[in-house]
Design an enzyme around this catalytic site. Structure first.
Site, short mmCIF file in Angstrom:
data_model
loop_
_atom_site.label_atom_id
_atom_site.label_comp_id
_atom_site.label_asym_id
_atom_site.label_seq_id
_atom_site.Cartn_x
_atom_site.Cartn_y
_atom_site.Cartn_z
N GLU A 95 -30.39 -64.73 -20.52
CA GLU A 95 -31.31 -65.85 -20.41
C GLU A 95 -31.30 -66.36 -18.97
O GLU A 95 -30.22 -66.47 -18.37
CB GLU A 95 -30.93 -66.96 -21.39
CG GLU A 95 -31.75 -68.23 -21.30
CD GLU A 95 -33.23 -67.99 -21.52
OE1 GLU A 95 -34.03 -68.33 -20.62
OE2 GLU A 95 -33.59 -67.45 -22.60
N ASP A 145 -42.67 -65.35 -24.06
CA ASP A 145 -43.87 -66.04 -23.60
C ASP A 145 -45.07 -65.11 -23.80
O ASP A 145 -45.10 -64.01 -23.27
CB ASP A 145 -43.72 -66.39 -22.12
CG ASP A 145 -44.78 -67.38 -21.65
OD1 ASP A 145 -45.92 -67.33 -22.16
OD2 ASP A 145 -44.48 -68.20 -20.76
N LYS A 149 -53.54 -66.57 -21.39
CA LYS A 149 -54.76 -66.32 -20.62
C LYS A 149 -54.86 -64.85 -20.22
O LYS A 149 -53.87 -64.22 -19.85
CB LYS A 149 -54.78 -67.20 -19.37
CG LYS A 149 -54.83 -68.70 -19.69
CD LYS A 149 -54.85 -69.54 -18.42
CE LYS A 149 -54.91 -71.03 -18.76
NZ LYS A 149 -54.91 -71.87 -17.53
N ASP A 181 -45.02 -65.51 -32.64
CA ASP A 181 -45.86 -66.36 -33.48
C ASP A 181 -47.29 -66.43 -32.94
O ASP A 181 -48.06 -67.30 -33.33
CB ASP A 181 -45.26 -67.77 -33.59
CG ASP A 181 -45.12 -68.45 -32.24
OD1 ASP A 181 -45.30 -67.77 -31.20
OD2 ASP A 181 -44.80 -69.65 -32.21
N THR A 218 -35.67 -70.21 -36.83
CA THR A 218 -35.42 -71.34 -35.94
C THR A 218 -36.15 -72.59 -36.43
O THR A 218 -37.09 -72.51 -37.24
CB THR A 218 -35.89 -71.02 -34.51
OG1 THR A 218 -37.32 -70.85 -34.52
CG2 THR A 218 -35.25 -69.72 -34.01
N LYS A 219 -35.74 -73.75 -35.92
CA LYS A 219 -36.44 -75.00 -36.23
C LYS A 219 -37.90 -74.90 -35.80
O LYS A 219 -38.81 -75.38 -36.48
CB LYS A 219 -35.75 -76.17 -35.54
CG LYS A 219 -34.37 -76.49 -36.06
CD LYS A 219 -33.76 -77.68 -35.32
CE LYS A 219 -32.38 -78.00 -35.84
NZ LYS A 219 -31.76 -79.13 -35.11
N PHE A 220 -38.13 -74.29 -34.64
CA PHE A 220 -39.48 -74.12 -34.13
C PHE A 220 -40.32 -73.29 -35.12
O PHE A 220 -41.47 -73.62 -35.40
CB PHE A 220 -39.42 -73.42 -32.77
CG PHE A 220 -40.76 -73.05 -32.20
CD1 PHE A 220 -41.53 -73.99 -31.54
CD2 PHE A 220 -41.24 -71.76 -32.32
CE1 PHE A 220 -42.76 -73.65 -31.00
CE2 PHE A 220 -42.47 -71.41 -31.79
CZ PHE A 220 -43.23 -72.36 -31.13
N GLU A 221 -39.71 -72.24 -35.65
CA GLU A 221 -40.43 -71.39 -36.60
C GLU A 221 -40.71 -72.12 -37.90
O GLU A 221 -41.80 -72.01 -38.47
CB GLU A 221 -39.62 -70.13 -36.87
CG GLU A 221 -40.32 -69.11 -37.75
CD GLU A 221 -39.52 -67.84 -37.93
OE1 GLU A 221 -39.92 -67.02 -38.78
OE2 GLU A 221 -38.49 -67.67 -37.24
#
Length: 240
Positions: A95, A145, A149, A181, A218-221
């Site tokens: 990372e 990421d 665009k 996602d 994940t929490k995001f998912e």
């Protein structure tokens, strides 16, 4: 972190200088006390430097075990969960963002893990310079990421050169597992990997696999699922 090469400006008497297009943007972020503690106390134990060059990871971990390489672990929550739930396996996480590195290291210290090592740099540089060919059992790329665009699509990490680099580092039978996602990126991943030589799509219908149990949610998912957002998992196995 893509492999697309561009030539940098040069004077008449200079040799061409090449640079790669990065798939990430370095962001400044404030460090919490826990993250700073992770860097200060955890890095000497778990950290590895790109300058160390090609590694014998059996020697690094002190054993021979199935080995997973994760590209871009974010804040490290999934990495910690996977490493803690599979102590018989070894995990190498990479990372670029220091708060995430610090968070993972702090968690590794708190859970007293021994099967985790961390790089804080470009993951593709680590693959090229530090990982022996045919030495990895899995490569993970979760929620990179998507560079939405069109003019930024060249920055997407999943490109033909990426597929070939990963294939070289996987053992025959090893698996590249990706998740996103963003459906257009999932379609891009599928297109690139379906055309890449030496791979077999593990999806029964040749598209996407159901969410594997070994990939933590994940929490995001979970938040995305509540909002009706989809997640697409792809698994490609090295066959040659």
């Amino acid at each position: 972190m893509t492999d697309e090469i561009q030539q940098a400006p040069q004077t008449a008497d200079e040799a061409p200088r090449l640079r790669t297009i990065k798939s990430f943007v370095m962001r400044a972020g404030r460090m919490t006390e826990g993250q700073q503690r992770g860097l200060e106390q955890g890095w000497p134990r778990f950290g590895l430097a790109l300058e160390g060059g090609l590694r014998d990871f059996d020697q690094v971990f002190g054993r021979h075990a199935p080995r997973t390489f994760e590209i871009g672990f974010g804040m490290g929550h999934s990495t910690l969960e996977m490493a803690a739930s599979a102590p018989e396996q070894d995990f190498i996480g990479v990372e670029v963002h220091k708060p995430g590195v610090g968070a993972l290291l702090n968690g590794a210290l708190a859970q007293k893990l021994t099967n985790l090592r961390v790089y804080s740099c470009d993951a593709l540089d680590v693959l090229r310079q530090c990982v022996a060919d045919a030495s990895l059992d899995r490569v993970l790329l979760f929620f990179p990421d998507p560079w939405h665009k069109s003019r930024h699509h060249k920055r997407r990490i999943v490109q033909p050169a990426f597929a070939e680099l990963v294939r070289q580092k996987l053992k025959v039978g090893g698996v590249l597992h990706m998740a996103t996602d963003w459906q257009p990126y999932a379609e891009h991943m599928l297109e690139v990997m379906s055309a890449a030589p030496g791979y077999c799509n593990l999806a029964a219908d040749g598209t996407y696999v159901p969410r594997p149990e070994e990939r933590p949610v994940t929490k995001f998912e979970r938040r995305g699922e509540r909002l009706g957002h989809g997640v697409w998992d792809l698994k490609f196995q090295r066959v040659d």
